[in-house]
Design an enzyme around this catalytic site. Structure first.
Site, PDB file in Angstrom:
ATOM      1  CG  ASP A  51      -2.055   0.995   1.130  1.00 26.26           C
ATOM      2  OD1 ASP A  51      -3.213   0.574   1.142  1.00 26.26           O
ATOM      3  OD2 ASP A  51      -1.765   2.212   1.040  1.00 26.26           O
ATOM      4  CB  ILE A  52       0.936   4.200  -2.245  1.00 27.00           C
ATOM      5  CG1 ILE A  52       2.059   5.104  -2.723  1.00 27.00           C
ATOM      6  CG2 ILE A  52      -0.364   4.974  -2.066  1.00 27.00           C
ATOM      7  CD1 ILE A  52       1.834   5.655  -4.118  1.00 27.00           C
ATOM      8  CG  ASN A 107     -12.864  -0.554   3.704  1.00 25.98           C
ATOM      9  OD1 ASN A 107     -13.220  -1.094   4.749  1.00 25.98           O
ATOM     10  ND2 ASN A 107     -11.782   0.205   3.629  1.00 25.98           N
ATOM     11  CG  HIS A 113     -12.740   4.270   5.168  1.00 30.79           C
ATOM     12  ND1 HIS A 113     -11.506   4.205   4.580  1.00 30.79           N
ATOM     13  CD2 HIS A 113     -12.667   5.293   6.051  1.00 30.79           C
ATOM     14  CE1 HIS A 113     -10.717   5.121   5.101  1.00 30.79           C
ATOM     15  NE2 HIS A 113     -11.413   5.807   6.001  1.00 30.79           N
ATOM     16  CD  GLN A 114     -14.849  -0.245  -2.749  1.00 31.10           C
ATOM     17  OE1 GLN A 114     -16.043  -0.378  -2.531  1.00 31.10           O
ATOM     18  NE2 GLN A 114     -14.209  -0.929  -3.691  1.00 31.10           N
ATOM     19  CG  HIS A 120      -8.816  -2.694  -2.218  1.00 29.75           C
ATOM     20  ND1 HIS A 120      -9.765  -2.009  -2.938  1.00 29.75           N
ATOM     21  CD2 HIS A 120      -8.618  -1.968  -1.076  1.00 29.75           C
ATOM     22  CE1 HIS A 120     -10.130  -0.925  -2.277  1.00 29.75           C
ATOM     23  NE2 HIS A 120      -9.449  -0.875  -1.137  1.00 29.75           N
ATOM     24  CG  PHE A 121      -9.209  -9.111   0.673  1.00 27.23           C
ATOM     25  CD1 PHE A 121      -9.642  -9.363  -0.624  1.00 27.23           C
ATOM     26  CD2 PHE A 121      -9.940  -9.614   1.727  1.00 27.23           C
ATOM     27  CE1 PHE A 121     -10.801 -10.088  -0.854  1.00 27.23           C
ATOM     28  CE2 PHE A 121     -11.104 -10.345   1.510  1.00 27.23           C
ATOM     29  CZ  PHE A 121     -11.537 -10.583   0.217  1.00 27.23           C
ATOM     30  CG  HIS A 122      -6.756  -2.584   3.247  1.00 23.76           C
ATOM     31  ND1 HIS A 122      -6.023  -1.459   2.976  1.00 23.76           N
ATOM     32  CD2 HIS A 122      -7.992  -2.355   2.758  1.00 23.76           C
ATOM     33  CE1 HIS A 122      -6.795  -0.570   2.355  1.00 23.76           C
ATOM     34  NE2 HIS A 122      -8.003  -1.091   2.206  1.00 23.76           N
TER      35      HIS A 122
HETATM   36  P1  5GP Z   1      -9.815   1.648   0.517  1.00 26.54           P
HETATM   37  O1  5GP Z   1     -10.117   2.821   1.411  1.00 26.54           O
HETATM   38  O2  5GP Z   1     -10.410   1.812  -0.861  1.00 26.54           O
HETATM   39  O3  5GP Z   1     -10.156   0.338   1.159  1.00 26.54           O
HETATM   40  O4  5GP Z   1      -8.235   1.634   0.376  1.00 26.54           O
HETATM   41  C1  5GP Z   1      -7.544   2.021  -0.773  1.00 26.54           C
HETATM   42  C2  5GP Z   1      -6.069   1.883  -0.487  1.00 26.54           C
HETATM   43  O5  5GP Z   1      -5.368   2.020  -1.700  1.00 26.54           O
HETATM   44  C3  5GP Z   1      -5.513   2.941   0.473  1.00 26.54           C
HETATM   45  O6  5GP Z   1      -4.940   2.292   1.600  1.00 26.54           O
HETATM   46  C4  5GP Z   1      -4.472   3.679  -0.371  1.00 26.54           C
HETATM   47  O7  5GP Z   1      -3.311   4.037   0.364  1.00 26.54           O
HETATM   48  C5  5GP Z   1      -4.150   2.683  -1.457  1.00 26.54           C
HETATM   49  N1  5GP Z   1      -3.730   3.274  -2.718  1.00 26.54           N
HETATM   50  C6  5GP Z   1      -4.353   4.269  -3.385  1.00 26.54           C
HETATM   51  N2  5GP Z   1      -3.704   4.560  -4.509  1.00 26.54           N
HETATM   52  C7  5GP Z   1      -2.640   3.724  -4.555  1.00 26.54           C
HETATM   53  C8  5GP Z   1      -1.569   3.561  -5.498  1.00 26.54           C
HETATM   54  O8  5GP Z   1      -1.480   4.223  -6.512  1.00 26.54           O
HETATM   55  N3  5GP Z   1      -0.648   2.604  -5.212  1.00 26.54           N
HETATM   56  C9  5GP Z   1      -0.730   1.832  -4.093  1.00 26.54           C
HETATM   57  N4  5GP Z   1       0.220   0.909  -3.924  1.00 26.54           N
HETATM   58  N5  5GP Z   1      -1.722   1.956  -3.185  1.00 26.54           N
HETATM   59  C10 5GP Z   1      -2.649   2.907  -3.420  1.00 26.54           C
END
Ligand code: 5GP
Length: 158
Positions: A51-52, A107, A113-114, A120-122
């Site tokens: 994650d970035i 999410n 919070h998506q 995607h899974f964190h």
């Molecule tokens: P969400 O809130 O949709 O569950 O999480 C999206 C995740 O994607 C966030 O943790 C965010 O840091 C990550 N993310 C967003 N853009 C990028 C990207 O360009 N590269 C990477 N590696 N992660 C990203």
């Protein structure tokens, strides 16, 4: 309709050509190689990368190559592929970070919070105070409501 092709950053398996029918998400661009990622794992159906904006060291994202916004839209094939590798990836995160605790977060929907509309899974290691903060306002389960829920869910499953 855009047909994605192999690239150096995140290769699409030859048997999993993906057709995107809507505006590409940032994760579709990672899958296509249009933007780079720190790739940890890839197979025919799944890509995992760092994650970035990590909540803690080693925060990993695991995505299907299938271009679906939310979990309930996924094919059984993609779902099975994700389920097969998630425990292995969790072990890799633990080995790399020394974490003994972690959260899996997934999410669905902006109000949940998506931010990126590609499933995607964190995998988020809990390292001291770093990691996922969880708010958990538990209620109580009403017996009448429980019966209705069970019946309607079972009807939806059949
Ligand atoms: P969400 O809130 O949709 O569950 O999480 C999206 C995740 O994607 C966030 O943790 C965010 O840091 C990550 N993310 C967003 N853009 C990028 C990207 O360009 N590269 C990477 N590696 N992660 C990203």
């Amino acid at each position: 309709m855009v047909k994605l092709r192999n690239c150096s950053h995140a290769r699409l398996h030859p048997n999993s050509a993906i057709h995107y029918t809507r505006a590409m998400t940032i994760f579709a661009k990672i899958l296509s190689g249009e933007i780079p990622c720190h790739r940890v794992y890839e197979d025919a159906h799944v890509l995992a990368f760092l994650d970035i904006g990590p909540l803690s060291d080693g925060h990993l994202l695991v995505i299907p190559k299938e271009a679906k916004a939310q979990l309930h839209e996924l094919s059984d094939e993609s779902a099975a592929a994700l389920g097969r590798v998630l425990p292995r990836l969790a072990r890799a995160v633990m080995a790399a970070t020394g974490a003994t605790a972690y959260n899996i977060l997934q999410n669905n929907g902006a109000s949940a919070h998506q931010a990126v509309m590609h499933v995607h899974f964190h995998i988020i290691p809990k390292l001291g105070s770093a990691g996922l903060g969880v708010g958990w306002n538990a209620g109580t389960l009403d017996a009448v409501r429980a019966r209705v829920l069970v019946e309607t869910m079972q009807a939806a499953l059949s």
